[in-house]
Design a protein around this motif. Structure first.
Motif, PDB file in Angstrom:
ATOM      1  N   ASP A   1       0.830  -1.202   0.000  1.00  0.00           N
ATOM      2  CA  ASP A   1       0.000   0.000   0.000  1.00  0.00           C
ATOM      3  C   ASP A   1       0.867   1.255   0.000  1.00  0.00           C
ATOM      4  O   ASP A   1       0.592   2.215  -0.733  1.00  0.00           O
TER       5      ASP A   1
ATOM      6  N   HIS B   1      -0.917   4.645  -1.388  1.00  0.00           N
ATOM      7  CA  HIS B   1      -2.189   4.628  -0.661  1.00  0.00           C
ATOM      8  C   HIS B   1      -3.389   4.935  -1.572  1.00  0.00           C
ATOM      9  O   HIS B   1      -4.086   5.939  -1.394  1.00  0.00           O
TER      10      HIS B   1
ATOM     11  N   ALA C   1      -7.143   4.819  -3.332  1.00  0.00           N
ATOM     12  CA  ALA C   1      -8.476   4.792  -2.716  1.00  0.00           C
ATOM     13  C   ALA C   1      -9.008   3.372  -2.598  1.00  0.00           C
ATOM     14  O   ALA C   1      -9.809   3.068  -1.699  1.00  0.00           O
ATOM     15  N   ARG C   2      -8.579   2.502  -3.491  1.00  0.00           N
ATOM     16  CA  ARG C   2      -8.969   1.090  -3.458  1.00  0.00           C
ATOM     17  C   ARG C   2      -7.714   0.259  -3.675  1.00  0.00           C
ATOM     18  O   ARG C   2      -6.919   0.546  -4.567  1.00  0.00           O
TER      19      ARG C   2
ATOM     20  N   LEU D   1      -6.528   1.122   6.327  1.00  0.00           N
ATOM     21  CA  LEU D   1      -6.179   0.280   5.193  1.00  0.00           C
ATOM     22  C   LEU D   1      -7.279  -0.743   4.932  1.00  0.00           C
ATOM     23  O   LEU D   1      -7.694  -0.960   3.781  1.00  0.00           O
TER      24      LEU D   1
ATOM     25  N   ALA E   1     -10.350  -0.501   5.425  1.00  0.00           N
ATOM     26  CA  ALA E   1     -11.533   0.137   4.833  1.00  0.00           C
ATOM     27  C   ALA E   1     -11.390   0.312   3.327  1.00  0.00           C
ATOM     28  O   ALA E   1     -12.394   0.406   2.615  1.00  0.00           O
ATOM     29  N   ARG E   2     -10.143   0.365   2.819  1.00  0.00           N
ATOM     30  CA  ARG E   2      -9.929   0.568   1.387  1.00  0.00           C
ATOM     31  C   ARG E   2      -9.729  -0.744   0.629  1.00  0.00           C
ATOM     32  O   ARG E   2      -9.564  -0.741  -0.589  1.00  0.00           O
TER      33      ARG E   2
END
Length: 332
Positions: free
Chosen positions: A54, A59, A61-62, A87, A89-90
């Motif tokens: 990530d 980082h 959004a998805r 993390l 959550a994405r």
């Protein structure tokens, strides 16, 4: 009367046919010990690796998290529970598995039989490639011959000469010299791994499996069967898991041809230690002022030791290949 067929055909029917071992929903943990079921600390280490990916991706959004050969789905569930909340959550978690979806898999996990396209994130293939069906070849006084098997009994006999493509793979990756020597032609596994790497837009793919290298191939191969926690004869009748170790060096080349821009071939012991699973026992003095914490740390050390044991799970090979990002320094 025996129904002779190649090992690749027999394995495919036995494992993935209409009533095959995995098609009917058998779970690996019911038949042999895996890192996933040995300890949730395996998932916590992979969650740290996911965080490294990530970071390298900036980082997004998805971020895709794909488990190929997901089995029960426990690895994905454990990573979702372990990853840092922002993390997690994405994450877009995907389980690639032909067996039916278990009822306890988190709802947000997509369950599908085929690989998704256009992956940006992390792909994990833990003990998947060893179940990709392959042919077996034996050297005879008249040259190499494809081995035929009776799926009902496991009896074998020599068959036709290998195809030109298989002969090329043998000469490059597993040359046979003396009569009686056997090789497991990993060309289908190379193709399967190339299909994974080829779907990476940006990110990392990790193959984790028992493996061997060209300099030390097993003379008589590695075909094995597993059922109910025991090793059994590799009879491809659908009653047991049938596996063979993986030529990860050959898969490495296939991944590069498919677009990998960086590669690391290492062991599970080295990789997990880099990801924080040291196996170090806590200082005994801690038992006096924090007995519960001491016991928890002692338990974690024991689990780390099993996951990194070089004669067991720690002896797994890790093939790490990336596209458009570097291999994380914690691994190398």
């Amino acid at each position: 009367m025996a129904a002779w067929m190649t090992w690749r055909t027999a394995m495919d029917r036995a494992l993935y046919g209409a009533d095959g071992f995995y098609r009917r929903g058998e779970r690996p943990a019911e038949h042999f010990r895996t890192s996933v079921h040995a300890s949730p600390r395996f998932a916590s280490a992979l969650a740290r690796l996911l965080a490294e990916v990530d970071e390298a991706l900036g980082h997004p959004a998805r971020i895709d998290l794909v488990d190929v050969g997901a089995g029960s789905g426990r690895l994905l569930a454990n990573i979702l529970a372990t990853a840092d909340a922002p993390l997690a959550a994405r994450l877009a978690p995907v389980a690639v598995e032909i067996a039916p979806r278990p009822p306890d898999v988190p709802e947000r996990v997509e369950w599908r039989e085929d690989l998704p396209d256009g992956i940006t994130g992390l792909v994990i293939a833990n003990e998947w490639l060893d179940n990709v069906p392959l042919d077996v070849v034996e050297q005879t006084p008249d040259g190499p011959r494809t081995v035929l098997v009776d799926p009902a009994s496991g009896a074998e006999r020599p068959g036709p000469a290998p195809s030109p493509e298989d002969r090329d793979w043998l000469e490059r990756w597993w040359p046979l010299r003396e009569p009686g020597e056997r090789a497991e032609i990993g060309r289908p596994r190379c193709a399967a791994w190339a299909a994974v790497v080829g779907r990476l837009v940006r990110g990392m793919a990790v193959a984790i499996d028992y493996s061997h290298a060209r300099t030390a191939r097993p003379v008589y191969g590695t075909l094995a069967g597993y059922r109910d926690g025991s090793t059994v004869p590799a009879v491809p009748d659908g009653s047991c898991d049938v596996t063979a170790h993986v030529a990860l060096d050959a898969c490495t080349a296939a991944g590069r041809d498919a677009g990998a821009t960086a590669t690391l071939l290492t062991t599970q012991r080295a990789a997990l230690r880099g990801l924080g699973l040291s196996g170090a026992r806590p200082a005994v003095e801690a038992a006096h002022h924090d007995p519960r914490g001491y016991l928890a740390a002692l338990c974690a050390a024991g689990e780390d030791a099993e996951l990194t044991d070089p004669t067991g799970l720690g002896g797994f090979g890790w093939l790490v290949q990336t596209v458009a990002i570097p291999v994380p320094a914690v691994l190398s």
